[in-house]
Design an enzyme around this catalytic site. Structure first.
Site, PDB file in Angstrom:
ATOM      1  N   ASP A 109       0.386   8.815  14.290  1.00 39.88           N
ATOM      2  CA  ASP A 109       0.973   8.063  13.183  1.00 39.88           C
ATOM      3  C   ASP A 109       2.282   8.676  12.693  1.00 39.88           C
ATOM      4  OD1 ASP A 109       0.021  10.364  12.057  1.00 39.88           O
ATOM      5  OD2 ASP A 109      -1.382   9.420  10.680  1.00 39.88           O
ATOM      6  N   LYS A 126       3.719  12.919  17.354  1.00 39.91           N
ATOM      7  CA  LYS A 126       2.269  13.059  17.381  1.00 39.91           C
ATOM      8  C   LYS A 126       1.697  12.102  18.427  1.00 39.91           C
ATOM      9  CE  LYS A 126      -0.230  13.291  13.691  1.00 39.91           C
ATOM     10  NZ  LYS A 126      -0.840  12.993  12.372  1.00 39.91           N
ATOM     11  N   ARG A 128     -10.641  -0.568   7.084  1.00 40.09           N
ATOM     12  CA  ARG A 128      -9.817  -1.553   7.788  1.00 40.09           C
ATOM     13  C   ARG A 128      -9.327  -1.018   9.117  1.00 40.09           C
ATOM     14  NH1 ARG A 128      -4.840   0.957   8.844  1.00 40.09           N
ATOM     15  NH2 ARG A 128      -3.249   0.599   7.259  1.00 40.09           N
ATOM     16  N   LYS A 157       0.853  -1.189   0.000  1.00 39.11           N
ATOM     17  CA  LYS A 157       0.000   0.000   0.000  1.00 39.11           C
ATOM     18  C   LYS A 157       0.888   1.238   0.000  1.00 39.11           C
ATOM     19  CE  LYS A 157      -2.416   1.800   3.536  1.00 39.11           C
ATOM     20  NZ  LYS A 157      -3.481   1.974   4.539  1.00 39.11           N
TER      21      LYS A 157
END
Length: 353
Positions: free
Chosen positions: A244, A248, A126, A82
């Protein structure tokens, strides 16, 4: 892919995915995805399914963003990769989602590109499904009040997925953008669950009322946490989705310290998840271990728990293959000749003759 299609690449685009979700139904598709993910997590063996933490490029021009790749290899069968971009200014500046993605699948017998699958909607689905799997293991059974901090795209699939594993009676939501917050009840209207938009100043009250909390914000580097520590139910379960990137975080360290924190991918969460401020020995089992040995952790349902969700490439492989199964069944997707076929594989110019 059917044998007659092996020389071509199937492209499953936005219209194809919409047709699949319409024909299958959102609830059924999400149930299938939750079940497939739970099975893949429980059966995961790193010797037969290899995954890598995501890597990529971060840049500041022309705007802050990053582009990453997330590979997964089922040995002897398929590689899924991906590519995903995160650009937090997209919704306001360009009318695009902040997360844009596609997944490519390759046969390992030949290296042939077998399929390209829309990944933006699928990533949201997902991610919600993974939270549902973790919630089903860690959250207290029975009806629950769901809290959502960050009312963007992820909030929709998080709420939908949680509602498939727990009977949600109310949803309390907060977002720093009042327009985004105000639109969430409409976007979640299909669930038939009351949605109450909470003023950001009342965030401590939200924390005190919910049984399950999903944090899915676009908090900037060094700007977190987005949730202040305070009174909460003893069995609070949190799905932390928005952390992510290094620097953060969404949750306060004090809440993490008294919670059992379960990462999806340990190495990745230590770098860019909520776990980046914790030591390995302070963490609970990873997602695969959590699902595989779920009976061991039923007692944790009475304690504060956190699912540190940074995104696992295995999830993208499972989700993409589920979409391809439905695309094959329904005859959807465009077959494209993207790679050279020739009666003389030693002559690269054969296609010109």
């Amino acid at each position: 892919m059917s044998p007659t299609d092996r020389s071509l690449t199937r492209i499953v685009g936005v219209a194809d995915l919409a047709a699949i979700l319409t024909e299958v139904g959102l609830d059924r598709f999400l149930d299938e995805l939750i079940s497939r993910l739970a099975g893949a997590f429980a059966a995961h063996d790193p010797e037969t399914v290899e995954t890598e933490i995501r890597r990529g490029f971060t840049y500041g021009k022309p705007a802050f963003g990053l582009l990453e790749w997330m590979p997964a290899h089922e040995v002897g069968r398929v590689v899924g990769i991906k590519t995903v971009g995160y650009h937090p200014d997209n919704p306001v500046q360009h009318g695009l989602a902040s997360v844009l993605a596609t997944t490519s699948l390759y046969e390992t017998e030949t290296g042939r590109l077998a399929a390209v699958v829309e990944g933006t909607v699928l990533t949201a689905l997902r991610t919600g499904a993974a939270s549902a799997v973790a919630t089903d293991v860690l959250a207290r059974a029975g009806a629950c009040v769901l809290g959502v901090v960050g009312a963007g795209a992820q909030a929709v699939t998080q709420a939908h997925a949680i509602s498939r594993v727990r009977p949600v009676t109310r949803i309390l939501a907060v977002d720093r953008d009042p327009e985004v917050a105000a639109s969430l009840p409409h976007r979640l209207g299909f669930l038939g669950i009351p949605v109450e938009v909470v003023d950001p100043g009342a965030l401590p009250d939200l924390l005190a009322e919910v049984d399950v909390l999903c944090t899915c914000t676009s908090v900037g580097i060094g700007e977190g946490p987005v949730v202040e520590d305070g009174p909460h139910r003893p069995w609070l379960h949190v799905n932390a989705v928005g952390s992510d990137f290094p620097g953060k975080v969404e949750l306060p360290e004090t809440l993490l310290a008294r919670s059992i924190v379960c990462p999806d991918v340990l190495e990745q969460c230590l770098v860019e998840g909520e776990a980046q401020g914790l030591r390995v020995e302070e963490l609970g089992p990873d997602l695969a271990g959590l699902v595989r040995h779920r009976d061991r952790y039923e007692a944790w349902r009475s304690r504060p728990t956190v699912f540190d969700s940074t995104g696992w490439s295995l999830e993208d492989l499972v989700a993409s293959e589920l979409v391809l199964e439905h695309a094959d069944r329904l005859g959807l997707g465009v077959l494209c000749d993207l790679q050279v076929r020739s009666d003389d594989p030693y002559d690269p110019y054969r296609l010109l003759r």
